[in-house]
Design an enzyme around this catalytic site. Structure first.
Site, short mmCIF file in Angstrom:
data_model
loop_
_atom_site.label_atom_id
_atom_site.label_comp_id
_atom_site.label_asym_id
_atom_site.label_seq_id
_atom_site.Cartn_x
_atom_site.Cartn_y
_atom_site.Cartn_z
N GLY A 14 0.84 -1.21 0.00
CA GLY A 14 0.00 0.00 0.00
C GLY A 14 0.86 1.25 0.00
N TYR A 21 -15.35 -4.61 7.31
CA TYR A 21 -13.97 -4.08 7.45
C TYR A 21 -13.43 -4.39 8.84
CZ TYR A 21 -10.49 -0.20 7.63
OH TYR A 21 -9.37 0.60 7.76
N THR A 23 -6.16 6.15 14.51
CA THR A 23 -7.49 6.75 14.43
C THR A 23 -7.67 7.27 12.99
OG1 THR A 23 -6.44 8.72 15.27
CG2 THR A 23 -7.69 7.42 16.85
N ARG A 33 -14.46 12.56 16.48
CA ARG A 33 -13.36 11.77 15.92
C ARG A 33 -12.02 12.34 16.38
NH1 ARG A 33 -17.21 9.16 14.90
NH2 ARG A 33 -17.92 8.28 12.91
P1 NAP Z 1 -5.24 4.26 0.58
O1 NAP Z 1 -4.74 5.65 0.45
O2 NAP Z 1 -6.60 3.92 0.07
O3 NAP Z 1 -4.19 3.28 -0.10
C1 NAP Z 1 -4.44 1.92 -0.18
C2 NAP Z 1 -3.20 1.25 -0.70
O4 NAP Z 1 -3.45 -0.16 -0.74
C3 NAP Z 1 -2.82 1.69 -2.12
O5 NAP Z 1 -1.41 1.77 -2.19
C4 NAP Z 1 -3.35 0.56 -2.98
O6 NAP Z 1 -2.59 0.38 -4.16
C5 NAP Z 1 -3.13 -0.63 -2.04
N1 NAP Z 1 -4.02 -1.74 -2.35
C6 NAP Z 1 -5.37 -1.80 -2.22
N2 NAP Z 1 -5.84 -2.98 -2.63
C7 NAP Z 1 -4.75 -3.71 -3.04
C8 NAP Z 1 -4.58 -4.99 -3.56
N3 NAP Z 1 -5.63 -5.82 -3.76
N4 NAP Z 1 -3.33 -5.41 -3.89
C9 NAP Z 1 -2.27 -4.58 -3.70
N5 NAP Z 1 -2.36 -3.36 -3.17
C10 NAP Z 1 -3.59 -2.92 -2.86
O7 NAP Z 1 -5.21 3.78 2.09
P2 NAP Z 1 -4.60 4.51 3.37
O8 NAP Z 1 -5.61 5.50 3.84
O9 NAP Z 1 -3.19 4.90 3.13
O10 NAP Z 1 -4.64 3.32 4.42
C11 NAP Z 1 -3.48 2.62 4.80
C12 NAP Z 1 -3.83 1.69 5.95
O11 NAP Z 1 -4.35 2.48 7.05
C13 NAP Z 1 -4.95 0.69 5.61
O12 NAP Z 1 -4.60 -0.56 6.12
C14 NAP Z 1 -6.18 1.25 6.27
O13 NAP Z 1 -7.08 0.24 6.62
C15 NAP Z 1 -5.59 1.92 7.49
N6 NAP Z 1 -6.36 3.04 8.08
C16 NAP Z 1 -6.72 4.10 7.31
C17 NAP Z 1 -7.42 5.15 7.90
C18 NAP Z 1 -7.77 6.40 7.13
O14 NAP Z 1 -8.43 7.29 7.72
N7 NAP Z 1 -7.38 6.55 5.87
C19 NAP Z 1 -7.74 5.10 9.27
C20 NAP Z 1 -7.35 4.00 10.02
C21 NAP Z 1 -6.64 2.97 9.41
P3 NAP Z 1 -2.89 1.21 -5.53
O15 NAP Z 1 -3.21 2.62 -5.13
O16 NAP Z 1 -1.63 1.10 -6.27
O17 NAP Z 1 -4.05 0.53 -6.17
P1 GDP Z 2 -15.61 6.87 10.12
O1 GDP Z 2 -14.79 7.54 11.16
O2 GDP Z 2 -15.19 5.48 9.86
O3 GDP Z 2 -17.07 6.99 10.40
O4 GDP Z 2 -15.31 7.53 8.73
P2 GDP Z 2 -15.45 8.92 8.00
O5 GDP Z 2 -14.13 9.54 7.81
O6 GDP Z 2 -16.21 8.57 6.77
O7 GDP Z 2 -16.26 9.94 8.96
C1 GDP Z 2 -17.62 9.88 8.98
C2 GDP Z 2 -18.26 11.00 9.77
O8 GDP Z 2 -18.16 12.24 9.07
C3 GDP Z 2 -19.74 10.67 9.87
O9 GDP Z 2 -20.26 11.22 11.06
C4 GDP Z 2 -20.32 11.38 8.63
O10 GDP Z 2 -21.70 11.66 8.76
C5 GDP Z 2 -19.47 12.67 8.63
N1 GDP Z 2 -19.37 13.28 7.30
C6 GDP Z 2 -19.83 14.52 6.98
N2 GDP Z 2 -19.62 14.79 5.70
C7 GDP Z 2 -18.97 13.71 5.17
C8 GDP Z 2 -18.46 13.41 3.87
O11 GDP Z 2 -18.54 14.19 2.92
N3 GDP Z 2 -17.83 12.21 3.73
C9 GDP Z 2 -17.71 11.32 4.77
N4 GDP Z 2 -17.07 10.16 4.55
N5 GDP Z 2 -18.21 11.57 6.00
C10 GDP Z 2 -18.82 12.75 6.20
#
Ligand code: NAP
Ligand code: GDP
Length: 327
Positions: free
Chosen positions: A9, A145, A173, A217
């Site tokens: 990723g 998830y 988070t 959050r």
């Molecule tokens: P992201 O921006 O959506 O990036 C996802 C990455 O995973 C990309 O590099 C994508 O590759 C790769 N990927 C997805 N499916 C794949 C597959 N089948 N095979 C190989 N590579 C694959 O995600 P992120 O937000 O950086 O998240 C990183 C980690 O943090 C994840 O494990 C996620 O669950 C965790 N997390 C995220 C959040 C958040 O708020 N974003 C919060 C808590 C935890 P390509 O782009 O090249 O397709």
């Molecule tokens: P979560 O923390 O997993 O629930 O993920 P999100 O980042 O999607 O945050 C969701 C919270 O933001 C919820 O309370 C939504 O109702 C609020 N929210 C408000 N506007 C948006 C929007 O444009 N996109 C998303 N994803 N959430 C929104």
């Protein structure tokens, strides 16, 4: 010989932040790579689909990693999670199973896999700490998830007990920063709202926020999180997960998020609320006490500073950023 650190990723929000941190932190420092000889590999799905064991093994054969930061996942905000529960469960289970098996078969010294505070039970005592992962059903909006990610902790202990593997996990988070997914519908709240606010400013239309604005959050800047991942890779000694988060006092409402975005974007129009859209989990307040015991002096970037950097990055990189729009 240097170490080979494979970041699955590597092209996503967190992967890009790790790349930035490895480039910018001094070699040998607490948040920097061990030595000049280390090789960091940032994987994209273009190199192979990690849902497929053969493709995963081929990647491990090619790079022969000594360490893995496993970020690859099917990721999305509340609304995408609500739509694709089975796909979130299945894709993430397949990816995690393959990456951990390949790591064990290739004698990888350490793996950190990324969970999320979504894994925690819906009905739980606050603040949530690391001991609560398996204590009850997750929120219904993202149970696919959440269960997929929870299993990583089960795997980590099983790999440790049967094969002696040093596999652990991080629980961040909500994350935001440069290279986020700025899609208007299927993204997380900050990138989704930043994009919507910029469009509202450009088109002279209202800025519409989903839900009631009351949910709470904790947000961590991807570049702060990247430092913590590198620290965890180098120093964290446990198999049990660790929450990587700002403190409880830094928890904010979605309404405050929207207000900060309005400020960072310089939007002067009307803000409206679409209360027909879901709120998701009301809160998932996490304790960062364990992290602070290990790293008492860690400095988090203030939210408004990190948000401004993210907005500026998005404006500068609009044409190449992930927006879900055909350009
Ligand atoms: P992201 O921006 O959506 O990036 C996802 C990455 O995973 C990309 O590099 C994508 O590759 C790769 N990927 C997805 N499916 C794949 C597959 N089948 N095979 C190989 N590579 C694959 O995600 P992120 O937000 O950086 O998240 C990183 C980690 O943090 C994840 O494990 C996620 O669950 C965790 N997390 C995220 C959040 C958040 O708020 N974003 C919060 C808590 C935890 P390509 O782009 O090249 O397709
Ligand atoms: P979560 O923390 O997993 O629930 O993920 P999100 O980042 O999607 O945050 C969701 C919270 O933001 C919820 O309370 C939504 O109702 C609020 N929210 C408000 N506007 C948006 C929007 O444009 N996109 C998303 N994803 N959430 C929104």
């Amino acid at each position: 010989m240097g170490k080979v650190i494979l970041v699955t990723g590597g092209t996503g929000l967190v992967g890009r932040a790790i790349e930035y941190t490895v480039k910018n932190e001094p070699v040998g420092s607490r948040f920097g790579t061990w030595s000049q000889d280390d090789q960091w590999v940032y994987l994209s799905s273009k190199e192979g689909d990690l849902r497929d064991l053969k493709e995963t093994m081929a990647i491990f054969d090619k790079y022969k990693p000594t360490h893995v930061i496993h970020l690859a996942a099917l990721v999305g905000g509340l609304f995408k999670n609500m739509k694709y529960k089975l796909t979130f469960l299945r894709d993430n289970c397949l990816i995690n199973d393959n990456v951990m098996w390949a790591a064990k078969e290739h004698n990888v010294e350490k793996v950190i896999s990324c969970l999320s505070t979504c894994v925690f039970p819906d009905k739980v005592t606050y603040p949530i700490d690391e001991s609560a992962v398996h204590l009850g059903p997750p929120h219904s909006s993202n149970f696919g998830y959440a269960h997929g990610k929870r299993l990583v902790d089960v795997y980590n202990h099983a790999y440790h007990e049967e094969f002696g593997c040093n596999f652990t996990s991080a629980i961040p988070t909500n994350i935001f920063g440069p290279y986020d997914n700025y899609d208007l519908e299927d993204s997380h709240v900050i990138p989704g709202l930043v994009h919507k606010c910029l469009l509202a400013k450009k088109n002279g239309t209202p800025f519409t926020v989903s839900g009631s604005g009351t949910p709470l959050r904790q947000f961590i800047y991807s570049r702060d999180l990247a430092k913590l991942f590198i620290w965890q890779l180098k120093e964290y000694p446990e198999i049990d997960p660790i929450i990587l988060s700002v403190g409880e006092k830094d928890e904010i409402t979605i309404k405050q998020v929207a207000e900060s975005i309005v400020k960072a974007v310089g939007f002067e129009g009307e803000v409206s609320w679409d209360s027909s859209k879901a709120d998701g989990q009301y809160k998932k307040t996490a304790s960062n006490e364990k992290l602070m015991k290990y790293l008492p002096d860690f400095q988090f970037t203030p939210f408004d500073v990190a948000l401004k950097e993210s907005v500026d990055w998005f404006v500068e990189n609009y044409d190449s950023a992930r927006t879900g729009l055909k350009k």
